[in-house]
Design a protein around this motif. Structure first.
Motif, PDB file in Angstrom:
ATOM      1  N   PRO A  22       0.820   1.138  -5.330  1.00  0.00           N
ATOM      2  CA  PRO A  22       0.356   1.502  -3.926  1.00  0.00           C
ATOM      3  C   PRO A  22      -0.620   2.720  -3.857  1.00  0.00           C
ATOM      4  CG  PRO A  22       2.448   2.674  -4.760  1.00  0.00           C
ATOM      5  CD  PRO A  22       2.003   1.524  -5.726  1.00  0.00           C
ATOM      6  N   LEU A  23      -1.271   2.751  -2.726  1.00  0.00           N
ATOM      7  CA  LEU A  23      -2.044   3.831  -2.439  1.00  0.00           C
ATOM      8  C   LEU A  23      -1.412   5.266  -2.102  1.00  0.00           C
ATOM      9  CD1 LEU A  23      -4.635   2.281   0.309  1.00  0.00           C
ATOM     10  CD2 LEU A  23      -5.199   2.532  -2.161  1.00  0.00           C
ATOM     11  N   LYS A  45       0.858  -1.202  -0.126  1.00  0.00           N
ATOM     12  CA  LYS A  45      -0.084   0.076  -0.010  1.00  0.00           C
ATOM     13  C   LYS A  45       0.673   1.206  -0.051  1.00  0.00           C
ATOM     14  CE  LYS A  45      -4.171  -1.949   1.983  1.00  0.00           C
ATOM     15  NZ  LYS A  45      -5.319  -1.928   3.035  1.00  0.00           N
TER      16      LYS A  45
END
Length: 247
Positions: free
Chosen positions: A160-161, A84
């Motif tokens: 990823p966030l 993330k």
């Protein structure tokens, strides 16, 4: 996307407490490019390390994509960091024994998903950041700017966030710095990346949507970029001068 609420962090030397973050509140929206600036000792790196869960914080809440961070075991934290969060560091953190392409694939290697989709994404990132011609070379054989663009590509391999960048242009000349910042812009516009960058460089920060000024563990001011980059750069320099003289 990212919410930080009432974040506090202190360090201790013996029994003496040294507060570093003193109730920091901020957010970063999806697709935003946000920078944090401030003098040495303002808490910039500590803030980044708390968000990445590399150090525990004392009080407050950090939420990423709706999930609260902190109070997790190391296995859960490692999963968050690999899946993330993406990381870009000042000193690149590439593995000298691997080629540029292999370095980009490291997050997928760790995750165990170096499949056709992973290979295709690596190809896409290599092309996006203009490093096709060096993909089979080793880090020692390429320039600092090329190494940092490789690091940006690597940080995006697991979609990823949030991408966290810690002084990503600190070791680069002005031309290479601009190329790296343009890589972040490309990642945002073409891949929808959300970027949170700590920097001391007003020129690099002037490319951001918003800049948070941190001083003595507090948010001093936030500036939004609603104008041309050169105008926003001048506004940043004025705000930094004001902050340094406001003691």
């Amino acid at each position: 996307m990212l919410y930080v609420k009432n974040l506090e962090k202190s360090y201790y030397i013996g029994k003496t407490e040294y507060p570093v973050l003193k109730g920091v509140n901020l957010h970063v929206a999806q697709g935003e490019f946000v920078a944090v600036m401030g003098p040495s000792g303002s808490g910039k790196t500590t803030l980044l390390n708390c968000i990445s869960c590399y150090i525990p914080y004392d009080r407050g809440v950090i939420t990423l994509g709706g999930q609260k961070l902190g109070n997790m075991d190391e296995t859960s934290l490692a999963k968050i960091r690999n899946e993330k969060l993406g990381f870009v560091f000042q000193d690149f953190m590439l593995l000298d024994g691997l080629t540029i392409r292999e370095n980009i694939l490291i997050p997928r290697i760790i995750k165990g998903t170096v499949d056709k989709d992973g290979e295709n994404l690596a190809d896409q990132l290599i092309q996006l950041f203009g490093i096709e011609h060096i993909q089979n070379k080793f880090p020692a054989e390429v320039s600092g700017g090329e190494r940092q663009r490789t690091a940006v590509a690597r940080s995006l391999m697991n979609n990823p966030l949030l991408l966290l960048a810690d002084e990503p242009t600190g070791n680069l000349d002005s031309k290479s710095s601009r190329n790296v910042i343009e890589s972040f812009e490309d990642a945002r516009t073409q891949l929808g990346a959300t970027i949170f960058m700590v920097t001391h460089d007003a020129f690099s920060a002037s490319f951001c949507d918003r800049v948070i000024l941190l001083k003595d563990g507090h948010i001093y001011k936030q500036l939004e970029n609603h104008s041309e980059r050169s105008i926003f750069h001048s506004q940043l320099l004025d705000a930094l001068k004001e902050m340094s003289s406001d003691d």
